[in-house]
Write an enzyme that holds these catalytic residues in place. Structure first.
Site, PDB file in Angstrom:
ATOM      1  N   ASP A  88       0.853  -1.187   0.000  1.00 26.29           N
ATOM      2  CA  ASP A  88       0.000   0.000   0.000  1.00 26.29           C
ATOM      3  C   ASP A  88       0.891   1.239   0.000  1.00 26.29           C
ATOM      4  OD1 ASP A  88      -1.944   1.944   0.411  1.00 26.29           O
ATOM      5  OD2 ASP A  88      -1.978   1.614   2.596  1.00 26.29           O
ATOM      6  N   ASN A 111      -0.486   4.571  -0.352  1.00 25.59           N
ATOM      7  CA  ASN A 111      -1.151   5.824   0.027  1.00 25.59           C
ATOM      8  C   ASN A 111      -1.816   5.769   1.397  1.00 25.59           C
ATOM      9  OD1 ASN A 111      -3.265   4.190  -0.619  1.00 25.59           O
ATOM     10  ND2 ASN A 111      -4.335   5.663  -1.927  1.00 25.59           N
ATOM     11  N   ASP A 136      -4.108   3.890   2.729  1.00 20.22           N
ATOM     12  CA  ASP A 136      -5.513   3.519   2.961  1.00 20.22           C
ATOM     13  C   ASP A 136      -5.661   2.062   3.415  1.00 20.22           C
ATOM     14  OD1 ASP A 136      -5.023   2.168   0.629  1.00 20.22           O
ATOM     15  OD2 ASP A 136      -6.656   3.072  -0.534  1.00 20.22           O
ATOM     16  N   ASP A 179      -1.877  -1.384  -3.759  1.00 17.82           N
ATOM     17  CA  ASP A 179      -2.277  -0.689  -4.985  1.00 17.82           C
ATOM     18  C   ASP A 179      -1.273  -0.902  -6.117  1.00 17.82           C
ATOM     19  OD1 ASP A 179      -0.229   1.146  -4.026  1.00 17.82           O
ATOM     20  OD2 ASP A 179      -1.790   1.916  -2.689  1.00 17.82           O
ATOM     21  N   ASP A 215      -6.322 -11.132 -14.539  1.00 14.75           N
ATOM     22  CA  ASP A 215      -7.211 -12.233 -14.222  1.00 14.75           C
ATOM     23  C   ASP A 215      -8.460 -12.064 -15.074  1.00 14.75           C
ATOM     24  OD1 ASP A 215      -8.406 -14.352 -12.671  1.00 14.75           O
ATOM     25  OD2 ASP A 215      -7.112 -13.720 -11.019  1.00 14.75           O
ATOM     26  N   ASP A 234     -10.133 -17.514 -14.853  1.00 18.55           N
ATOM     27  CA  ASP A 234     -10.790 -17.898 -13.613  1.00 18.55           C
ATOM     28  C   ASP A 234     -11.932 -18.893 -13.813  1.00 18.55           C
ATOM     29  OD1 ASP A 234     -11.148 -17.120 -10.681  1.00 18.55           O
ATOM     30  OD2 ASP A 234     -13.172 -16.781 -11.449  1.00 18.55           O
ATOM     31  N   GLU A 271      -7.534 -21.857 -14.862  1.00 15.99           N
ATOM     32  CA  GLU A 271      -7.825 -22.445 -13.552  1.00 15.99           C
ATOM     33  C   GLU A 271      -8.814 -23.577 -13.807  1.00 15.99           C
ATOM     34  OE1 GLU A 271      -9.501 -21.356  -9.104  1.00 15.99           O
ATOM     35  OE2 GLU A 271     -10.492 -20.580 -10.859  1.00 15.99           O
ATOM     36  N   HIS A 299      -4.104 -17.627  -3.891  1.00 19.31           N
ATOM     37  CA  HIS A 299      -4.948 -16.818  -3.008  1.00 19.31           C
ATOM     38  C   HIS A 299      -6.180 -17.564  -2.502  1.00 19.31           C
ATOM     39  CE1 HIS A 299      -6.868 -16.759  -6.845  1.00 19.31           C
ATOM     40  NE2 HIS A 299      -7.939 -16.216  -6.315  1.00 19.31           N
ATOM     41  N   ASP A 300      -6.409 -18.789  -2.972  1.00 15.09           N
ATOM     42  CA  ASP A 300      -7.560 -19.585  -2.525  1.00 15.09           C
ATOM     43  C   ASP A 300      -7.157 -20.697  -1.571  1.00 15.09           C
ATOM     44  OD1 ASP A 300      -9.311 -18.200  -4.188  1.00 15.09           O
ATOM     45  OD2 ASP A 300      -9.108 -19.636  -5.833  1.00 15.09           O
TER      46      ASP A 300
END
Ligand code: TEU
Ligand code: CA
Length: 557
Positions: A21, A23, A25, A29, A98, A201, A258, A330-331
């Protein structure tokens, strides 16, 4: 096999929300990705896959897209994206996005228009059916995230729409040629912009078995797993071949699917010389011990199971095409926590697992943080869990009679958030990921496991991964590691995972997949140590003494 530009390369998956990140938040990003291109270059990465960065309400973390032609403001702007493409190109790196086109978001204008006029053009972009309260639903399929696949169409009490994932992810109707043309147009728009390709995906889901019908009920929710429908559906390749011709083939683009549960005869159709994709992920290891009942019923993976899965996959793909090898994404939970028995995890084990996977035939993908040996973490409460799938698995575990404590333990092991916690850059606050409040909790072990601590430490996981990428890209071994056959060695020896790679050169990879040390016979001629995850090597005559979780790569002089 026809040679392609992406053969012999190393790929890396970025989960942008959790990478860096810039900025404050609390959300990673595109500027963070741009800032770290040199980091990735230094690691030896050629191809970068970005998990979704399009506009999204984030019901499923960007896998619910509301505008395919724009970048979500949380990640930055289209200018940032253009800059990323240009900066990557300067470094001879490739960017993949993706491609999530089984479904879009319920906030996409197509779906909004479908709700306004279900009988109009956009009503036909989705699967919308008449239905009245009290009637059975059009079919009894269970959505991936729990509950029926049917949901009331907003604004219409007498209609339902199909969603195989979350209700905020309505399925696109691929039978409609206008949908397909719109998807290809969008893909070409990105490829024309300089994108090198896509990760595709959940693609097997685009072909439904029609007309809708019920399958045998397999849980006490009265529903049936989507897998039953998928096994029955035919004609997927008509869509995919059309997609490849209209998009990838025109651009010499890279595509990695995938794909779960493919039929053996489908492999060449997916990734053979005239296949619809350049590559697809090998999930043979990922699915070991997955239970139809739910995550609570999943047993730990043993070394022997892992070995068999690896060898079966390698045999299947040899001479057919290039498979993409992963230990996590990520899964999935973190590979080192998932494949190495609890309590046995060491630095050596992390490197061993990485090496075993990396040196297989195919294209290696590193998932962000894997190169640091990032691990699963323990939740204090279910309220800390963000992921919709993990929330459902928690519910399923409770319903099966587990105590809240045990159900949370299931989540510790299997939650998708395990892989989504912020990247651990340093031992500074929030692991150097953000100066604000991170969107997801940082793993408390960041004080020890982080990039700053590893970059100059000769024995770090990070530097071991650098050796792996260097070995793969070396003039000497690139051909052998990309195309060479994987031939099991001492397959019957318990907890030993060993294989030859036979191409222009010959390599022997040996991994002692257990804590106990042991002696292993080594075949004649393999006297050159190419890689070793534990300093000393004890080779006397033809006997190699291996420590627990030692990995050694041998070659010929
Ligand atoms: O995943 C598809 C998929 O089938 C598996 O992810 C699995 O069902 C899921 O992880 C259950 O835990 C892809 C994406 O990788 C995933 O992040 C998305 O949630 C999903 O598609 C929907 O787009
Ligand atoms: Ca940010």
């Amino acid at each position: 096999m026809e040679k392609k530009w992406w053969h012999g390369k190393t790929a890396y998956q970025i989960y942008p929300k959790s990478f860096l990140d810039t900025n404050g938040d609390g959300i990673g990003d595109l500027r963070g990705v741009i800032n770290k291109l040199d980091y990735l270059k230094d690691l030896g990465i050629d191809i970068i896959w970005l998990s979704p960065i399009y506009c999204s309400p984030f019901a499923d973390q960007g896998y619910d897209i509301s505008d395919y032609y724009n970048i979500d403001p949380a990640f930055g702007t289209m200018d940032d994206m253009d800059e990323l493409l240009a900066e990557a190109k300067k470094r001879d790196m490739h960017i993949l996005m993706d491609l999530v086109v089984n479904h879009c978001s319920d906030e996409h204008e197509w779906f909004k228009k479908a709700c306004e006029d279900p009988d109009g053009k956009y009503g036909k972009y989705f699967y919308i059916k008449d239905w009245k309260e009290g009637e059975p639903l059009p079919c009894n399929w269970r959505s991936y995230f729990g509950g029926p696949v049917w949901e009331k169409l907003p604004g219409h009490d007498d209609k339902v729409y199909l969603h195989v994932f979350h209700k905020k992810q309505p399925d696109l109707n691929w039978e409609n040629v206008e949908v397909r043309q719109d998807v290809y147009k969008m893909m070409n728009w990105w490829l024309d912009k300089g994108l090198s390709g896509f990760r595709i995906d959940a693609i097997i889901n685009i072909k439904k078995k029609l007309p809708f019908k019920n399958y045998p009920v397999d849980r006490n929710d009265g529903l049936s797993s989507i897998d039953n429908m998928l096994a029955d559906a035919e004609g997927l390749f008509d869509f995919l071949d059309e997609m490849a011709t209209e998009t990838f083939r025109k651009h010499d683009a890279f595509s990695v699917g995938e794909v779960f549960n493919e039929k053996p005869e489908d492999l060449p159709l997916f990734i053979g010389d005239n296949g619809v994709f350049s590559s697809m992920f090998d999930f043979a290891e990922t699915v070991i011990n997955k239970s139809p009942k739910g995550a609570y019923d999943q047993k730990p993976v043993t070394a022997e199971q892992y070995k068999e899965a690896v060898f079966n996959s390698q045999k299947k793909v040899h001479g057919v095409g290039i498979i993409s090898n992963v230990i996590e994404n990520h899964d999935e939970p973190r590979g080192v926590s998932h494949y190495i028995p609890e309590g046995e995890l060491t630095l050596a084990g992390k490197k061993m697992l990485g090496g075993l996977n990396f040196l297989l035939q195919g294209l290696p993908f590193i998932y962000q943080g894997q190169e640091l040996g990032m691990e699963n973490f323990c939740y204090n409460s279910i309220d800390e869990v963000d992921d919709i799938s993990a929330k459902d698995e928690y519910k399923v575990a409770l319903e099966a009679g587990l105590s809240p404590k045990d159900a949370l333990h299931v989540i510790d092991h299997f939650s998708r958030d395990n892989a989504r916690s912020p990247f651990q850059w340093s031992d500074k606050e929030n692991a150097g990921f953000t100066s604000g409040k991170p969107w997801l909790r940082v793993n408390p072990n960041y004080t020890e496991i982080n990039y700053e601590a590893q970059k100059d430490a000769a024995d770090s996981v990070f530097n071991f991964y650098k050796k792996l990428t260097a070995l793969r890209s070396s003039m000497e071994y690139n051909e052998t590691l990309t195309y060479g056959e994987t031939v099991p060695y001492l397959r019957e020896t318990n907890n030993l995972l060993a294989y030859y790679r036979k191409g222009e050169k010959e390599l022997l990879v040996l991994a002692n997949f257990q804590t106990g040390a042991r002696d292993i016979p080594v075949p004649e001629g393999f006297t050159k140590v190419i890689l070793n995850n534990i300093e000393d090597i004890k080779l006397s005559g033809n006997t190699l003494h291996m420590e627990g979780y030692q990995l050694i790569v041998l070659g010929k002089e």
